[in-house]
Write an enzyme that holds these catalytic residues in place. Structure first.
Site, short mmCIF file in Angstrom:
data_model
loop_
_atom_site.label_atom_id
_atom_site.label_comp_id
_atom_site.label_asym_id
_atom_site.label_seq_id
_atom_site.Cartn_x
_atom_site.Cartn_y
_atom_site.Cartn_z
CG ASN A 67 -1.90 0.89 1.20
OD1 ASN A 67 -1.86 2.09 0.57
ND2 ASN A 67 -2.76 1.03 2.28
NE ARG A 107 -6.33 1.20 0.05
CZ ARG A 107 -6.65 1.71 1.25
NH1 ARG A 107 -5.72 1.87 2.22
NH2 ARG A 107 -7.68 2.42 1.08
CG HIS A 164 -12.79 3.12 3.01
ND1 HIS A 164 -13.34 4.13 3.66
CD2 HIS A 164 -11.41 3.64 3.23
CE1 HIS A 164 -12.83 5.01 4.28
NE2 HIS A 164 -11.50 4.54 4.17
NE ARG A 219 -10.14 12.21 4.44
CZ ARG A 219 -9.85 10.90 3.86
NH1 ARG A 219 -10.78 10.61 2.93
NH2 ARG A 219 -9.17 10.04 4.32
CD GLU A 255 -8.75 -1.45 4.03
OE1 GLU A 255 -8.29 -1.04 5.27
OE2 GLU A 255 -9.13 -0.73 3.39
#
Ligand code: ADP
Length: 397
Positions: free
Chosen positions: A13, A87, A176, A236, A381
């Protein structure tokens, strides 16, 4: 006892200044993990956890992505990875599943930086670095957006002129994806309810998103063209009135870049509390009576519940809600508050079970007679990416 790693897949990742990695055995029973961070800076280093759980830290002052990957691959060489799964944040409209890397795929990953300027270039760097060191190594890209490619137009289109969709691909993509796919799959394996199942999944970490998943397919999700839309997150804002941009430009003379930075980096839990983007800090401050922290917490839970309620419109049936991510897995009070706000769904929760769930474990906390099941499922993940990598290469046993 010797621990072995049979036919391991390396999951990478690559972020703008970091690389997370995991070498995962075929049976998913063993893994080596690590993190290269602060890349490009004097403090660049690799934090590596060996197969036996012991840790080492390697200083790579000033090291680039390429140097870090050379070191990581050298650390893992003896275990002979059979493939690398990356990823990749944005797969645009082009990719609805994981694919093996070819020169064309790499070109597309780079081209899609128009949709993910911070992420896709770093992901591409990772692919190129592995290629330079191990040209024969099969590589696969697993997109964060791919799982949401089953979302229908009614949910993915914005109500703006059609030409912007057709010519500029302005639409909702969702992110996601590997996490929502993994936890909804696990919930379907664990539940006693007959299928097909309808799940609302809440991935609550630094980034937060929710999704509606029916019979293994994503039907709607809270993030949109970019990972800014939807829930309130660590830094965010999530949803705001799009009229805010013009208002701030007119009243404060802010540039679009300044507004973008404000919405992505200075908002959310951090912006409202004025304290931190970290939920643990906010919870502690709220307990000590800090009013801004209390409001940040309430807003976080209210927004999450409101999104879950609205996403239920996408589902033919609602089997249950699944919580995951650092907050969803660990913060029982946040789960409690979110479920309590969902007053009209005939949910009966067992709050003792909720509070007693052991961190890192899968568990269920609805009470007998509840119309809606309540699950906590730690996301994985890396495992999902390893699995999709093997699947794309035809290596699944
Ligand atoms: P990322 O999105 O970067 O992968 P994580 O999924 O690890 O992040 O989630 C990070 C968030 O989880 C932080 O806000 C952190 O405070 C929160 N978190 C982790 N453990 C707990 C806990 N025990 N209680 C409350 N919040 C927690």
């Amino acid at each position: 006892m010797t621990i072995t790693l049979t036919n391991p897949t390396l999951v990478l990742n690559c972020g703008s200044s970091s690389i997370k990695y995991a070498l995962i055995s075929e049976d998913n029973n063993t893994r080596i993990t690590g993190l290269a961070e602060n890349l490009g800076l004097d403090t660049a280093r690799i934090k590596h956890t060996r197969l036996d759980g012991s840790k080492e830290e390697i200083n790579i002052a000033g090291g680039s992505h390429k140097l870090a990957l050379q070191k990581i691959l050298a650390l893992l060489e003896q275990y002979k990875p059979i493939a690398v799964g990356h990823r990749v944040v944005h797969g645009g409209r082009e990719f609805s599943s994981a694919v093996q890397v070819t020169p064309h795929v790499l070109k597309e990953v780079k081209r899609l930086k128009i949709l993910a300027p911070l992420h896709n270039p770093a992901n591409a760097l990772g692919i190129e670095a592995v290629n330079a060191i191990y040209p024969e190594m099969p590589q696969v890209v697993v997109f964060d957006t791919a799982f949401h490619q089953t979302v229908p137009p009614v949910a993915y289109r914005y109500a703006i002129p059609k030409a912007l969709y057709e010519e500029e691909r302005i639409r909702r993509y969702g992110f996601h994806g590997t996490s929502h796919a993994y936890v909804s799959d696990r919930a379907s394996q664990l539940t006693d309810a007959p299928g097909p199942h309808g799940w609302l999944t809440a991935h609550l970490g630094n980034g937060c998103s929710a999704a509606a998943i029916y019979d293994g397919k994503s039907l709607d999700t809270s993030m949109g063209l970019t990972p800014l839309e939807g829930l309130m997150m660590g830094t965010r804002s999530g949803d705001i009135d799009p009229g805010l941009h013009i208002h701030l430009k007119r009243t404060l003379g802010m540039s679009l870049e300044e507004i973008d930075t404000m919405l992505n980096k200075q908002s959310g839990l951090l912006g409202v509390s004025g304290l931190s983007n970290d939920m643990r800090t906010i919870e502690q401050a709220a307990n000590e009576g800090n009013e801004d922290a209390k409001l940040a917490l309430e807003m976080f839970c209210y927004r999450a519940a409101k999104y879950l309620a609205s996403l239920s419109c996408a589902l033919p049936i609602l089997t249950g809600i699944v919580f995951t991510g650092g907050i969803g897995e660990n913060a029982d009070k946040i789960r409690h508050n979110i479920v309590q706000i969902l007053r009209h769904f005939d949910i009966q929760a067992d709050w003792d079970k909720n509070a007693a769930l052991i961190r890192g474990n899968e568990g269920r906390f609805d009470a007998a007679g509840s119309e809606v099941q309540l699950w906590v499922i730690p996301t994985d993940e890396e495992y999902r990416i390893a699995q999709e990598t093997r699947e794309a290469l035809g290596l699944l046993s």
